[in-house]
Design a protein around this motif. Structure first.
Motif, PDB file in Angstrom:
ATOM      1  N   ILE A 165      41.984 -10.138  -9.273  1.00 51.10           N
ATOM      2  CA  ILE A 165      41.046 -11.222  -9.587  1.00 51.10           C
ATOM      3  C   ILE A 165      41.498 -12.464  -8.815  1.00 51.10           C
ATOM      4  CG2 ILE A 165      40.028 -12.637 -11.402  1.00 51.10           C
ATOM      5  CD1 ILE A 165      40.651 -10.327 -13.351  1.00 51.10           C
ATOM      6  N   PHE A 166      40.735 -12.842  -7.822  1.00 46.65           N
ATOM      7  CA  PHE A 166      41.110 -13.938  -6.932  1.00 46.65           C
ATOM      8  C   PHE A 166      40.799 -15.297  -7.562  1.00 46.65           C
ATOM      9  CE2 PHE A 166      40.342 -10.373  -4.003  1.00 46.65           C
ATOM     10  CZ  PHE A 166      41.520 -10.396  -3.277  1.00 46.65           C
ATOM     11  N   ASP A 167      41.643 -16.277  -7.230  1.00 47.53           N
ATOM     12  CA  ASP A 167      41.397 -17.658  -7.677  1.00 47.53           C
ATOM     13  C   ASP A 167      40.227 -18.271  -6.916  1.00 47.53           C
ATOM     14  OD1 ASP A 167      43.509 -17.532  -9.462  1.00 47.53           O
ATOM     15  OD2 ASP A 167      44.960 -18.352  -8.039  1.00 47.53           O
ATOM     16  N   ASP A 168      40.210 -18.077  -5.598  1.00 49.43           N
ATOM     17  CA  ASP A 168      39.130 -18.613  -4.775  1.00 49.43           C
ATOM     18  C   ASP A 168      37.881 -17.752  -4.944  1.00 49.43           C
ATOM     19  OD1 ASP A 168      40.871 -20.508  -3.842  1.00 49.43           O
ATOM     20  OD2 ASP A 168      41.304 -19.459  -1.963  1.00 49.43           O
ATOM     21  N   ILE A 169      36.744 -18.414  -4.979  1.00 53.71           N
ATOM     22  CA  ILE A 169      35.468 -17.709  -5.108  1.00 53.71           C
ATOM     23  C   ILE A 169      34.740 -17.807  -3.771  1.00 53.71           C
ATOM     24  CG2 ILE A 169      33.270 -17.601  -6.340  1.00 53.71           C
ATOM     25  CD1 ILE A 169      34.760 -18.885  -8.734  1.00 53.71           C
ATOM     26  N   ASP A 170      34.811 -16.744  -2.994  1.00 51.76           N
ATOM     27  CA  ASP A 170      34.188 -16.673  -1.669  1.00 51.76           C
ATOM     28  C   ASP A 170      32.851 -15.949  -1.795  1.00 51.76           C
ATOM     29  OD1 ASP A 170      36.504 -17.847  -0.821  1.00 51.76           O
ATOM     30  OD2 ASP A 170      37.280 -16.091   0.234  1.00 51.76           O
ATOM     31  N   ILE A 171      31.784 -16.631  -1.428  1.00 50.07           N
ATOM     32  CA  ILE A 171      30.433 -16.089  -1.591  1.00 50.07           C
ATOM     33  C   ILE A 171      29.796 -15.837  -0.229  1.00 50.07           C
ATOM     34  CG2 ILE A 171      28.115 -16.548  -2.481  1.00 50.07           C
ATOM     35  CD1 ILE A 171      29.348 -18.150  -4.719  1.00 50.07           C
ATOM     36  N   SER A 172      29.317 -14.630  -0.041  1.00 51.89           N
ATOM     37  CA  SER A 172      28.624 -14.259   1.192  1.00 51.89           C
ATOM     38  C   SER A 172      27.126 -14.447   1.006  1.00 51.89           C
ATOM     39  CB  SER A 172      28.928 -12.803   1.548  1.00 51.89           C
ATOM     40  OG  SER A 172      28.232 -12.412   2.719  1.00 51.89           O
ATOM     41  N   ILE A 173      26.509 -15.161   1.941  1.00 50.72           N
ATOM     42  CA  ILE A 173      25.060 -15.338   1.909  1.00 50.72           C
ATOM     43  C   ILE A 173      24.471 -14.718   3.174  1.00 50.72           C
ATOM     44  CG2 ILE A 173      25.222 -17.444   0.536  1.00 50.72           C
ATOM     45  CD1 ILE A 173      24.632 -19.033   3.121  1.00 50.72           C
ATOM     46  N   VAL A 174      23.173 -14.594   3.207  1.00 50.08           N
ATOM     47  CA  VAL A 174      22.486 -14.042   4.374  1.00 50.08           C
ATOM     48  C   VAL A 174      21.615 -15.129   4.987  1.00 50.08           C
ATOM     49  CG1 VAL A 174      20.856 -12.315   5.208  1.00 50.08           C
ATOM     50  CG2 VAL A 174      22.507 -11.716   3.428  1.00 50.08           C
ATOM     51  N   ILE A 175      21.798 -15.343   6.283  1.00 47.14           N
ATOM     52  CA  ILE A 175      21.016 -16.331   7.014  1.00 47.14           C
ATOM     53  C   ILE A 175      20.213 -15.605   8.087  1.00 47.14           C
ATOM     54  CG2 ILE A 175      21.103 -18.352   8.536  1.00 47.14           C
ATOM     55  CD1 ILE A 175      23.678 -19.177   7.125  1.00 47.14           C
ATOM     56  N   PRO A 203      25.341 -12.243   8.028  1.00 47.76           N
ATOM     57  CA  PRO A 203      26.159 -12.721   6.905  1.00 47.76           C
ATOM     58  C   PRO A 203      26.954 -13.971   7.250  1.00 47.76           C
ATOM     59  CG  PRO A 203      27.229 -10.868   7.993  1.00 47.76           C
ATOM     60  CD  PRO A 203      25.908 -11.051   8.679  1.00 47.76           C
ATOM     61  N   TYR A 204      27.138 -14.812   6.238  1.00 49.22           N
ATOM     62  CA  TYR A 204      27.970 -16.009   6.362  1.00 49.22           C
ATOM     63  C   TYR A 204      28.747 -16.156   5.054  1.00 49.22           C
ATOM     64  CZ  TYR A 204      29.374 -20.865   7.161  1.00 49.22           C
ATOM     65  OH  TYR A 204      30.110 -22.010   7.329  1.00 49.22           O
ATOM     66  N   VAL A 205      30.068 -16.226   5.136  1.00 46.28           N
ATOM     67  CA  VAL A 205      30.901 -16.336   3.936  1.00 46.28           C
ATOM     68  C   VAL A 205      31.287 -17.797   3.711  1.00 46.28           C
ATOM     69  CG1 VAL A 205      33.016 -15.616   2.777  1.00 46.28           C
ATOM     70  CG2 VAL A 205      31.810 -14.003   4.268  1.00 46.28           C
ATOM     71  N   ILE A 247      25.001 -13.085  -2.170  1.00 45.57           N
ATOM     72  CA  ILE A 247      23.727 -13.675  -2.590  1.00 45.57           C
ATOM     73  C   ILE A 247      22.713 -13.478  -1.469  1.00 45.57           C
ATOM     74  CG2 ILE A 247      22.504 -15.769  -3.262  1.00 45.57           C
ATOM     75  CD1 ILE A 247      25.099 -16.893  -4.328  1.00 45.57           C
ATOM     76  N   THR A 248      21.619 -12.829  -1.783  1.00 46.11           N
ATOM     77  CA  THR A 248      20.540 -12.677  -0.811  1.00 46.11           C
ATOM     78  C   THR A 248      19.276 -13.290  -1.397  1.00 46.11           C
ATOM     79  OG1 THR A 248      19.187 -11.092   0.442  1.00 46.11           O
ATOM     80  CG2 THR A 248      20.070 -10.321  -1.655  1.00 46.11           C
ATOM     81  N   SER A 249      18.676 -14.205  -0.670  1.00 46.27           N
ATOM     82  CA  SER A 249      17.541 -14.995  -1.186  1.00 46.27           C
ATOM     83  C   SER A 249      16.226 -14.523  -0.578  1.00 46.27           C
ATOM     84  CB  SER A 249      17.769 -16.485  -0.901  1.00 46.27           C
ATOM     85  OG  SER A 249      18.981 -16.926  -1.479  1.00 46.27           O
ATOM     86  N   LEU A 250      15.869 -13.285  -0.834  1.00 42.34           N
ATOM     87  CA  LEU A 250      14.660 -12.710  -0.239  1.00 42.34           C
ATOM     88  C   LEU A 250      13.397 -13.387  -0.749  1.00 42.34           C
ATOM     89  CD1 LEU A 250      15.650  -8.937  -0.415  1.00 42.34           C
ATOM     90  CD2 LEU A 250      15.671 -10.405   1.590  1.00 42.34           C
ATOM     91  N   GLY A 251      13.419 -13.792  -2.009  1.00 41.94           N
ATOM     92  CA  GLY A 251      12.224 -14.390  -2.592  1.00 41.94           C
ATOM     93  C   GLY A 251      11.890 -15.757  -2.045  1.00 41.94           C
TER      94      GLY A 251
END
Length: 276
Positions: A89-99, A111-113, A189-193
């Protein structure tokens, strides 16, 4: 060849090969799927007010921060399995999004982290997302936005490998928590909508321990203080790795996210919300 009528053959970008591999590996994951609706009426109103004051913060960037805050309260939900009986369980929260960017004349999702979202403000996340949207794309080594560019040779080698070997590489990455976090973060996180209005939910496939598919915002009746009003609801699909977490703590984490979003946390100064 039999007469099948007119047709054309197009070559898709090499990045699509990576998408195919992720889909194949992601189908092996034991994800719980949750389809939820969040009332974003107040949050959207607050964002419009900020825009009038010259603060241009995107809805997506604010939502990324809300997800980061919820995960920070329930960190086990983004844990990465290690071996047979351990979870990192990592302390840092790294979120990958799609551009979505244009590559060789075609629009492709890249992808962009975003690193350490838990330590960044909404404005900082927004600025980083805009930086990824404007980053120049020069070749196959740019198929992962931000951070250190991949070697063109290694990228071309990967795309030339047989599918079985490429998927084996992905399985090796996913067996290492540090490699998982470094290459793709722990949350997707993918924001298709946001591309076009969809009156429903998107069901994604993911290799991440935690994945959010953001759907469209739909106006429909809602009950507020026992009165029916027209409200704005956001459709979100959540994939949660059942190997890592059980249903009850997952529900608590989603309840936390619901309170954060529906109270517009971070958009109003000095407003505290009990979201546990």
């Amino acid at each position: 060849m039999k007469d099948v009528g007119g047709f054309r053959v197009e070559e898709f970008p090499a990045s699509r090969i990576g998408t195919i591999d992720i889909g194949a590996v992601g189908l092996k994951k034991h994800h719980i799927k949750a389809l939820i609706e969040l009332d974003v009426t107040e949050a959207r109103k607050l964002l419009r007010e900020k825009k009038k004051l010259g603060e241009r913060i995107s809805f997506n960037s604010w939502l990324i921060k809300c997800i980061s805050l919820a995960v920070e309260e329930f960190r086990e939900i983004h844990g990465v399995r290690k071996g047979k009986r351990k979870v990192v369980i990592f302390d840092d929260i790294d979120i990958s999004i799609v551009i979505e960017r244009e590559v060789d004349g075609q629009k492709v999702p890249l992808p962009y982290v975003i690193r350490r979202t838990n330590a960044k403000s909404i404005a900082e996340i927004d600025q980083e997302v805009k930086g990824g949207q404007s980053q120049a794309i020069e070749g196959k080594d740019d198929y992962v936005l931000g951070g250190t560019k991949k070697s063109t040779f290694l990228m071309e080698l990967y795309y030339s490998l047989p599918g079985a070997i490429r998927r084996w590489i992905w399985k090796r990455i996913l067996k290492s928590p540090s490699s998982t976090k470094q290459n793709m973060g722990t949350i997707m996180i993918t924001s298709l909508g946001m591309i076009g209005k969809i009156n429903g939910w998107v069901i994604p496939v993911s290799v991440h321990p935690l994945c959010f598919a953001i759907g469209s915002i739909i106006k429909k009746p809602g009950v507020i203080d026992d009165k029916i009003e027209i409200r704005e609801y956001l459709h979100i699909t959540v994939l949660i790795d059942h190997d890592i977490i059980d249903g009850a703590p997952a529900v608590r984490a989603l309840r936390c996210l619901t309170k954060l979003v529906e109270n517009g946390v971070g958009l109003q100064p000095n407003k505290e919300v009990d979201y546990k």
